[in-house]
Design an enzyme around this catalytic site. Sequence first.
Site, PDB file in Angstrom:
ATOM      1  N   LYS A 184       0.855  -1.175   0.000  1.00  0.00           N
ATOM      2  CA  LYS A 184       0.000   0.000   0.000  1.00  0.00           C
ATOM      3  C   LYS A 184       0.904   1.243   0.000  1.00  0.00           C
ATOM      4  O   LYS A 184       1.407   1.637   1.035  1.00  0.00           O
ATOM      5  CB  LYS A 184      -0.882   0.010   1.262  1.00  0.00           C
ATOM      6  CG  LYS A 184      -2.265   0.642   1.099  1.00  0.00           C
ATOM      7  CD  LYS A 184      -2.270   2.075   0.739  1.00  0.00           C
ATOM      8  CE  LYS A 184      -1.903   2.972   1.937  1.00  0.00           C
ATOM      9  NZ  LYS A 184      -1.746   4.366   1.492  1.00  0.00           N
ATOM     10  N   GLU A 260       9.420   1.430  11.072  1.00  0.00           N
ATOM     11  CA  GLU A 260      10.398   2.515  10.926  1.00  0.00           C
ATOM     12  C   GLU A 260       9.587   3.801  11.025  1.00  0.00           C
ATOM     13  O   GLU A 260       8.825   4.116  10.103  1.00  0.00           O
ATOM     14  CB  GLU A 260      11.097   2.413   9.569  1.00  0.00           C
ATOM     15  CG  GLU A 260      11.896   1.154   9.370  1.00  0.00           C
ATOM     16  CD  GLU A 260      13.142   1.109  10.228  1.00  0.00           C
ATOM     17  OE1 GLU A 260      13.781   0.059  10.279  1.00  0.00           O
ATOM     18  OE2 GLU A 260      13.474   2.149  10.863  1.00  0.00           O
ATOM     19  N   CYS A 294      13.485  10.847   7.189  1.00  0.00           N
ATOM     20  CA  CYS A 294      13.288  10.537   8.618  1.00  0.00           C
ATOM     21  C   CYS A 294      14.547  10.784   9.427  1.00  0.00           C
ATOM     22  O   CYS A 294      14.483  11.040  10.621  1.00  0.00           O
ATOM     23  CB  CYS A 294      12.896   9.085   8.757  1.00  0.00           C
ATOM     24  SG  CYS A 294      14.141   7.993   8.096  1.00  0.00           S
ATOM     25  N   GLU A 396       8.318  16.461  15.690  1.00  0.00           N
ATOM     26  CA  GLU A 396       8.865  16.314  14.347  1.00  0.00           C
ATOM     27  C   GLU A 396       8.148  17.258  13.388  1.00  0.00           C
ATOM     28  O   GLU A 396       6.921  17.259  13.292  1.00  0.00           O
ATOM     29  CB  GLU A 396       8.692  14.875  13.865  1.00  0.00           C
ATOM     30  CG  GLU A 396       9.226  14.635  12.470  1.00  0.00           C
ATOM     31  CD  GLU A 396       8.975  13.237  11.992  1.00  0.00           C
ATOM     32  OE1 GLU A 396       7.804  12.811  11.925  1.00  0.00           O
ATOM     33  OE2 GLU A 396       9.950  12.528  11.691  1.00  0.00           O
TER      34      GLU A 396
HETATM   35  N1  LIG Z   1      12.000   5.666  10.244  1.00  0.00           N
HETATM   36  C1  LIG Z   1      12.032   5.696   8.925  1.00  0.00           C
HETATM   37  O1  LIG Z   1      12.796   4.963   8.259  1.00  0.00           O
HETATM   38  C2  LIG Z   1      11.101   6.625   8.189  1.00  0.00           C
HETATM   39  C3  LIG Z   1      11.286   6.778   6.812  1.00  0.00           C
HETATM   40  C4  LIG Z   1      10.456   7.665   6.120  1.00  0.00           C
HETATM   41  C5  LIG Z   1       9.440   8.377   6.767  1.00  0.00           C
HETATM   42  N2  LIG Z   1       9.290   8.185   8.099  1.00  0.00           N
HETATM   43  C6  LIG Z   1       8.256   8.942   8.806  1.00  0.00           C
HETATM   44  O2  LIG Z   1       7.057   8.978   8.023  1.00  0.00           O
HETATM   45  C7  LIG Z   1       6.376  10.209   8.244  1.00  0.00           C
HETATM   46  C8  LIG Z   1       6.064  10.882   6.927  1.00  0.00           C
HETATM   47  O3  LIG Z   1       5.457   9.947   6.065  1.00  0.00           O
HETATM   48  P1  LIG Z   1       3.866   9.926   5.908  1.00  0.00           P
HETATM   49  O4  LIG Z   1       3.294  11.273   6.117  1.00  0.00           O
HETATM   50  O5  LIG Z   1       3.525   9.191   4.660  1.00  0.00           O
HETATM   51  O6  LIG Z   1       3.435   9.005   7.155  1.00  0.00           O
HETATM   52  P2  LIG Z   1       1.972   8.460   7.454  1.00  0.00           P
HETATM   53  O7  LIG Z   1       2.092   7.638   8.671  1.00  0.00           O
HETATM   54  O8  LIG Z   1       0.958   9.536   7.391  1.00  0.00           O
HETATM   55  O9  LIG Z   1       1.633   7.483   6.198  1.00  0.00           O
HETATM   56  C9  LIG Z   1       2.494   6.439   5.875  1.00  0.00           C
HETATM   57  C10 LIG Z   1       1.692   5.364   5.157  1.00  0.00           C
HETATM   58  O10 LIG Z   1       0.761   4.812   6.075  1.00  0.00           O
HETATM   59  C11 LIG Z   1      -0.545   4.829   5.520  1.00  0.00           C
HETATM   60  N3  LIG Z   1      -1.477   4.936   6.635  1.00  0.00           N
HETATM   61  C12 LIG Z   1      -1.849   6.052   7.299  1.00  0.00           C
HETATM   62  N4  LIG Z   1      -2.697   5.748   8.311  1.00  0.00           N
HETATM   63  C13 LIG Z   1      -2.852   4.386   8.282  1.00  0.00           C
HETATM   64  C14 LIG Z   1      -3.603   3.449   9.056  1.00  0.00           C
HETATM   65  N5  LIG Z   1      -4.358   3.843  10.078  1.00  0.00           N
HETATM   66  N6  LIG Z   1      -3.539   2.123   8.742  1.00  0.00           N
HETATM   67  C15 LIG Z   1      -2.772   1.710   7.708  1.00  0.00           C
HETATM   68  N7  LIG Z   1      -2.046   2.545   6.926  1.00  0.00           N
HETATM   69  C16 LIG Z   1      -2.080   3.871   7.231  1.00  0.00           C
HETATM   70  C17 LIG Z   1      -0.526   6.007   4.586  1.00  0.00           C
HETATM   71  O11 LIG Z   1      -1.553   5.922   3.636  1.00  0.00           O
HETATM   72  C18 LIG Z   1       0.861   5.882   3.977  1.00  0.00           C
HETATM   73  O12 LIG Z   1       0.859   4.920   2.947  1.00  0.00           O
HETATM   74  C19 LIG Z   1       7.297  11.040   9.115  1.00  0.00           C
HETATM   75  O13 LIG Z   1       6.923  10.915  10.474  1.00  0.00           O
HETATM   76  C20 LIG Z   1       8.666  10.379   8.932  1.00  0.00           C
HETATM   77  O14 LIG Z   1       9.519  10.568  10.038  1.00  0.00           O
HETATM   78  C21 LIG Z   1      10.091   7.336   8.835  1.00  0.00           C
HETATM   79  O1  LIG Z   2      13.205   8.864   5.369  1.00  0.00           O
HETATM   80  C1  LIG Z   2      13.794   7.906   5.854  1.00  0.00           C
HETATM   81  C2  LIG Z   2      14.894   7.279   5.241  1.00  0.00           C
HETATM   82  C3  LIG Z   2      15.136   5.975   5.402  1.00  0.00           C
HETATM   83  C4  LIG Z   2      16.273   5.422   4.763  1.00  0.00           C
HETATM   84  C5  LIG Z   2      16.520   4.085   4.706  1.00  0.00           C
HETATM   85  O2  LIG Z   2      15.657   3.193   5.178  1.00  0.00           O
HETATM   86  C6  LIG Z   2      17.760   3.552   4.119  1.00  0.00           C
HETATM   87  O3  LIG Z   2      18.649   4.325   3.688  1.00  0.00           O
HETATM   88  O4  LIG Z   2      17.864   2.299   4.061  1.00  0.00           O
END
Ligand SMILES: NC(=O)c1ccc[n+]([C@@H]2O[C@H](COP(=O)([O-])OP(=O)(O)OC[C@H]3O[C@@H](n4cnc5c(N)ncnc54)[C@H](O)[C@@H]3O)[C@@H](O)[C@H]2O)c1
Ligand SMILES: O=C/C=C/C=C(\O)C(=O)O
Length: 492
Positions: A184, A260, A294, A396
């Site tokens: 998804k 993550e 992230c 964040e």
């Molecule tokens: N730790 C990491 O590796 C990492 C990497 C990239 C982004 N992020 C984090 O992601 C966030 C930004 O991305 P975003 O705005 O897409 O995050 P988000 O949580 O809003 O959405 C991420 C995904 O989850 C889906 N989703 C949302 N609510 C859901 C639910 N209740 N059940 C199932 N699926 C659901 C969304 O449609 C999307 O596909 C930031 O907080 C960032 O720090 C973390």
């Molecule tokens: O936004 C988050 C970035 C994540 C990066 C990785 O998971 C990677 O470099 O493997």
Amino acid sequence: MSPSATTQTRQIRNFIDGNPVDGVRTFNKLNPIDGSLIGEVHEAGPNEVSLAVSAARAALEGPWGRMSVAERARIMRRIADTIDRRADELVAAEVGDTGKPEALARDLDVARAAANFRSFADTVSSAGLDSFLTELPDGRSALNYAIRKPLGVVAIIVPWNLPLLLLTWKLAPALASGNTVVIKPSEETPSSATLLAEILAEAGVPRGVVNVVHGFGEDSAGAFLTAHPGIDGVTFTGESSTGSAIMRAVAPRVRPVSFELGGKNAAVVFADANLDAAIAGLARSTYLNTGQVCLCTERIYVERAIFNDVAAGLAEHADRLRLGRPEDPATTTGPLISQAHRAKVLSYFELAQSEGATILAGGGIPTLGDGLDGGSWIQPTLWAGLDNSHRTVREEVFGPVAALIPFDTEEEAIALANDTDYGLAAVTWTSDLARGHRVAQRMRVGMSWVNAWYLRDLRSPFGGVGLSGIGREGGRHSFDFYTEPTNVCVQL
Ligand SMILES: NC(=O)c1ccc[n+]([C@@H]2O[C@H](COP(=O)([O-])OP(=O)(O)OC[C@H]3O[C@@H](n4cnc5c(N)ncnc54)[C@H](O)[C@@H]3O)[C@@H](O)[C@H]2O)c1
Ligand SMILES: O=C/C=C/C=C(\O)C(=O)O
């Protein structure tokens, strides 16, 4: 007369059991560059999600589930080669959905997609078994060995910031371990996942092994997927609050999760650091991908003696960043992913001012002209005058902004950096490597860099603690989630 929406407008469909499938409705995907319509995305309803899960289950019980490791590794390498061959299409998909500079999409997102498949083809090919020859008290012995089986049908849910990189970072180990998946993608970035499904089929992945359903989270495809009884586990990258919602969704069936999540990452700069390298590194860790990574730095603690030098140097870097069209080689920085996300980031800009921030760079919306002002652009920004008590230093933002905060001692710097409920990444800048090792190890994070940032070995454990996640991805660590060991003990 404008052409009817369904005849001329690009249709981005679900991909289920090897076929494009219409959704229950469509939603618009807009270009973050200028707000223009990119296409209509087909939202999967409960039925389409169930079809995808059933297709994955059938594929797991078919040839894919019986395929040898060597054959799966060969297919993984073919996928990587196909990604390389169709890189231009993937770059165009990523750039269209996110507005990021073409060079960034090519050199990071698409390059890492191929690298992810190659890395896990290597890892799975060289993975051994845990085995022990057990000596028993009565002088006899036993052989213990653990085989690893696929977890099963895995839900992969990914965010919009590095769409293809993060999808393939999950998909590669999932496939390497013999799982089948339902993906998804984010509603903001449907294109590259849809194109990838086509590429996987071209590379020889059997139908039903990889399925893609589009939609949102709550009351949409994301929630339908995580609540589905046919899912054996959920791997998710996104906001910490979404992680909590997914944990609740899988709790009744006690399904495993790999998370993550968010971060509020700190950098610590000591007075003995190479100042030019530290400032360039801070500029990269704060503003890469318009701060939508992230791992990006949002808190910068600077030893007091060099605070003004770092503030001036970083503000100059921020002011020099070039916002513009992705195809312009001079462009360094794209827009935020959407107007909604820009409104969120701007709300933190306003909050920072109310909390007493001094704006050292940026702080608002740029005027770009050239037909771009309909996009979700924002100025790269730098704050001073805040401290760990302020929301803008604790929550964040996920945009191109960081707060500069002075410190006096090493102990104070470590305490300030660890003063957060997140725990994803940290950076330490110092020319004293003994101190670099010492400080990096004391950071309460999953990943701690010294005199570098986002320097990656795909075999190392990637992930966070606290609100930043559960589990680790990378190398053999990924197999802790994507496989289930069965220990066999044979009396000899
Ligand atoms: N730790 C990491 O590796 C990492 C990497 C990239 C982004 N992020 C984090 O992601 C966030 C930004 O991305 P975003 O705005 O897409 O995050 P988000 O949580 O809003 O959405 C991420 C995904 O989850 C889906 N989703 C949302 N609510 C859901 C639910 N209740 N059940 C199932 N699926 C659901 C969304 O449609 C999307 O596909 C930031 O907080 C960032 O720090 C973390
Ligand atoms: O936004 C988050 C970035 C994540 C990066 C990785 O998971 C990677 O470099 O493997």
